[in-house]
Design an enzyme around this catalytic site. Sequence first.
Site, short mmCIF file in Angstrom:
data_model
loop_
_atom_site.label_atom_id
_atom_site.label_comp_id
_atom_site.label_asym_id
_atom_site.label_seq_id
_atom_site.Cartn_x
_atom_site.Cartn_y
_atom_site.Cartn_z
N CYS A 30 -29.82 70.52 -33.24
CA CYS A 30 -30.78 71.00 -34.24
C CYS A 30 -31.44 69.83 -34.96
O CYS A 30 -32.66 69.76 -35.06
CB CYS A 30 -30.06 71.91 -35.24
SG CYS A 30 -31.12 72.40 -36.60
N CYS A 35 -34.46 71.97 -33.75
CA CYS A 35 -35.20 72.58 -34.87
C CYS A 35 -36.00 71.58 -35.70
O CYS A 35 -37.18 71.77 -35.96
CB CYS A 35 -34.26 73.31 -35.83
SG CYS A 35 -32.72 73.89 -35.13
N LYS A 90 -38.75 69.34 -33.83
CA LYS A 90 -39.77 70.29 -33.38
C LYS A 90 -40.63 70.77 -34.54
O LYS A 90 -41.86 70.78 -34.49
CB LYS A 90 -39.08 71.46 -32.69
CG LYS A 90 -39.99 72.58 -32.38
CD LYS A 90 -39.51 73.96 -32.61
CE LYS A 90 -38.66 74.41 -33.70
NZ LYS A 90 -37.86 75.59 -33.33
N GLY A 96 -15.01 63.67 -26.63
CA GLY A 96 -13.64 64.16 -26.69
C GLY A 96 -13.31 64.98 -25.45
O GLY A 96 -14.15 65.73 -24.95
N TYR A 124 -38.76 80.76 -26.29
CA TYR A 124 -39.30 80.23 -27.53
C TYR A 124 -39.59 78.74 -27.46
O TYR A 124 -40.59 78.26 -28.00
CB TYR A 124 -38.42 80.59 -28.73
CG TYR A 124 -37.18 79.74 -28.94
CD1 TYR A 124 -37.21 78.66 -29.80
CD2 TYR A 124 -35.98 80.04 -28.30
CE1 TYR A 124 -36.07 77.88 -30.00
CE2 TYR A 124 -34.85 79.28 -28.51
CZ TYR A 124 -34.90 78.20 -29.36
OH TYR A 124 -33.78 77.43 -29.55
N GLU A 165 -43.31 77.20 -28.19
CA GLU A 165 -43.44 76.27 -29.32
C GLU A 165 -44.06 74.94 -28.86
O GLU A 165 -44.98 74.41 -29.50
CB GLU A 165 -42.08 76.02 -29.95
CG GLU A 165 -41.57 77.23 -30.71
CD GLU A 165 -40.17 77.05 -31.32
OE1 GLU A 165 -39.82 77.84 -32.19
OE2 GLU A 165 -39.43 76.13 -30.90
N ARG A 187 -41.86 82.90 -15.28
CA ARG A 187 -41.35 83.60 -14.10
C ARG A 187 -41.46 85.12 -14.24
O ARG A 187 -41.72 85.84 -13.30
CB ARG A 187 -39.89 83.21 -13.86
CG ARG A 187 -39.49 83.36 -12.42
CD ARG A 187 -38.14 82.82 -12.17
NE ARG A 187 -37.20 83.32 -13.18
CZ ARG A 187 -35.91 83.07 -13.18
NH1 ARG A 187 -35.41 82.31 -12.23
NH2 ARG A 187 -35.11 83.54 -14.10
N ARG A 235 -39.97 87.49 -23.43
CA ARG A 235 -39.68 88.85 -22.95
C ARG A 235 -38.54 89.53 -23.69
O ARG A 235 -38.40 90.75 -23.62
CB ARG A 235 -39.46 88.86 -21.45
CG ARG A 235 -38.35 87.97 -21.00
CD ARG A 235 -37.78 88.32 -19.69
NE ARG A 235 -36.52 87.57 -19.66
CZ ARG A 235 -36.20 86.72 -18.72
NH1 ARG A 235 -36.96 86.56 -17.70
NH2 ARG A 235 -35.06 86.07 -18.78
N ASP A 241 -23.41 77.13 -29.78
CA ASP A 241 -24.05 77.40 -28.49
C ASP A 241 -23.08 77.35 -27.32
O ASP A 241 -23.34 77.95 -26.27
CB ASP A 241 -25.16 76.36 -28.23
CG ASP A 241 -26.38 76.59 -29.10
OD1 ASP A 241 -26.30 77.42 -30.03
OD2 ASP A 241 -27.41 75.93 -28.85
N HIS A 260 -50.47 91.18 -54.05
CA HIS A 260 -51.84 91.16 -53.58
C HIS A 260 -52.56 89.91 -54.07
O HIS A 260 -52.34 89.50 -55.21
CB HIS A 260 -52.56 92.41 -54.10
CG HIS A 260 -53.94 92.54 -53.57
ND1 HIS A 260 -54.19 92.91 -52.26
CD2 HIS A 260 -55.14 92.34 -54.16
CE1 HIS A 260 -55.50 92.93 -52.09
NE2 HIS A 260 -56.10 92.59 -53.21
N GLU A 285 -48.00 91.98 -47.89
CA GLU A 285 -48.08 93.30 -48.53
C GLU A 285 -48.30 94.41 -47.50
O GLU A 285 -47.95 95.57 -47.74
CB GLU A 285 -49.16 93.33 -49.61
CG GLU A 285 -50.58 93.23 -49.09
CD GLU A 285 -51.62 93.24 -50.21
OE1 GLU A 285 -51.49 94.07 -51.13
OE2 GLU A 285 -52.56 92.42 -50.17
#
Length: 453
Positions: A45, A50, A53, A118, A180, A184, A201, A207, A305, A438, A443
């Site tokens: 990240c 993240c 990027k 490790g 994504y 991006e 693909r 998707r 992950d 507004h 809104e």
Amino acid sequence: MAKHSFDFDLFTIGAGSGGVAASRRAGSYGARVAICEGVRVGGTCVLRGCVPKKLLVYASHLRDEFADAAGYGWSLPGPPTLDWARLVAAKDAELDRLNGAYLRLLGGSGVEVIEGRGVLVDPHTVEVRGRRFTAQRILVCTGGSPHVPDVPGSELGITSDEALALTTIPRRIVIAGGGYIAVEFAGIFASAGAEVTLLVRGYNILRDFDDDVHAALAEELQRRGITIATHADIESVERRGEALVVGCRGEQDYEADVVMWATGRRPNTRGVGLEEVGVALDDQGAIVVDDWSRTSVPGIFAVGDVTNRLNLTPVAIADGRALAETLFNDNPTKSDHTGVPTAVFSQPQVGTVGLTETQARALHPHVAVYRTSFRPMKFVLPGRQERTMMKLVVDKDTDRVLGVHMVGVDAAEIIQGFAVALKCGATKKQFDATVGIHPTSAEELVTMHKPVE
Ligand SMILES: Cc1cc2nc3c(=O)[nH]c(=O)nc-3n(C[C@H](O)[C@H](O)[C@H](O)COP(=O)(O)OP(=O)(O)OC[C@H]3O[C@@H](n4cnc5c(N)ncnc54)[C@H](O)[C@@H]3O)c2cc1C
């Protein structure tokens, strides 16, 4: 072995989002904690995901701002130019700063940082660069890596890791993938002036998202000059002179200066000694865990992950902290992966929380859908044609809002707040009773009264 005979109470392998969060929380409760890191503290990240990027995304948004400025009466001294190498250097300096900050935070929580990869030796021992450390509990947070498909010439392409470090902008780039990361980077490179082709693909980009989300985003990406080729089955990459040529089965070839693989990620479970000590992996190579992040081996845990659950930083952090609460604060806390909002920092952005319309219809017999598409006020004076799409998916029987989806400016910022509402079980009636702010785009999410037929 008695508890005190271990070197540490917790030994964490991998200092990314999950590992750092779990280790710091455990350290704050007085546990004796060590963490080892094979590359650089901070993980994907902070160093390869993240953060870098998003910095490049911020830079690309400025192209739109410069273009729109004239509509608001501004004139620029000349055409704006982007010094990409300077941007990448500034980004790298920020990553160095964050790496230092993470090291300080770990030190401040009493966590010992050990440099090196490790490898598990047994359920209570980790080896790092020939040194062995024992721990009562071991936490595996080794994250994931880009997956490159096995086609001839695939080594000629780069992945998101290298894309973040390019020092020049390619004239033409082919990005393989429709997830994504692919969209991006398509936005980043297109804004920097590259000719971008997305080779997808499947039948569309993103998707896994709501159908209206991928349709709206595809339209906007194409409006920005990005080519999207669907049903593209890449069979080879080869160098022809200066160019790379991507061959697709039964289709035209695509020429580019850079080819980027954004074709998914795989858990980092190889070479960690997991199978050798009996930790069960699934067919994707991810560590199998229960809701308490326990693996099949008592005393060995995994978050982030590497478990391939919801591969997002806040999820890795939340799961890491939940584990530390359970193990070291007598506060049993399970991973909760319901109602997790997510964003795609494409241009325009996507923000989404809850069920897609298709998922909702599969689970609930009576579903109402509210949808709007409009040109935001901000774009009227500059004459920008970009549209915003918003959608609510509602269970007609209970009136609960099941999903909120948006493609448009600030979608990520807007959806974060609506995620709280969905977590609280908000109903459409409560959305209707909420007064809008507004004039905003947000809104619209509380003023959609008529369901689509
Ligand atoms: C391009 C890109 C963009 C992303 N954008 C977003 C976003 O906008 N929002 C979001 O929420 N998520 C995003 N993600 C996903 C996010 O980065 C991950 O979900 C998150 O980093 C997972 O944290 P982790 O702790 O599981 O693993 P990681 O952060 O990957 O950390 C794992 C660490 O373990 C180390 N390691 C691996 N093996 C060993 C070993 N044997 N010994 C020691 N160390 C080891 C690695 O070097 C790494 O530092 C993005 C990912 C990418 C690739």
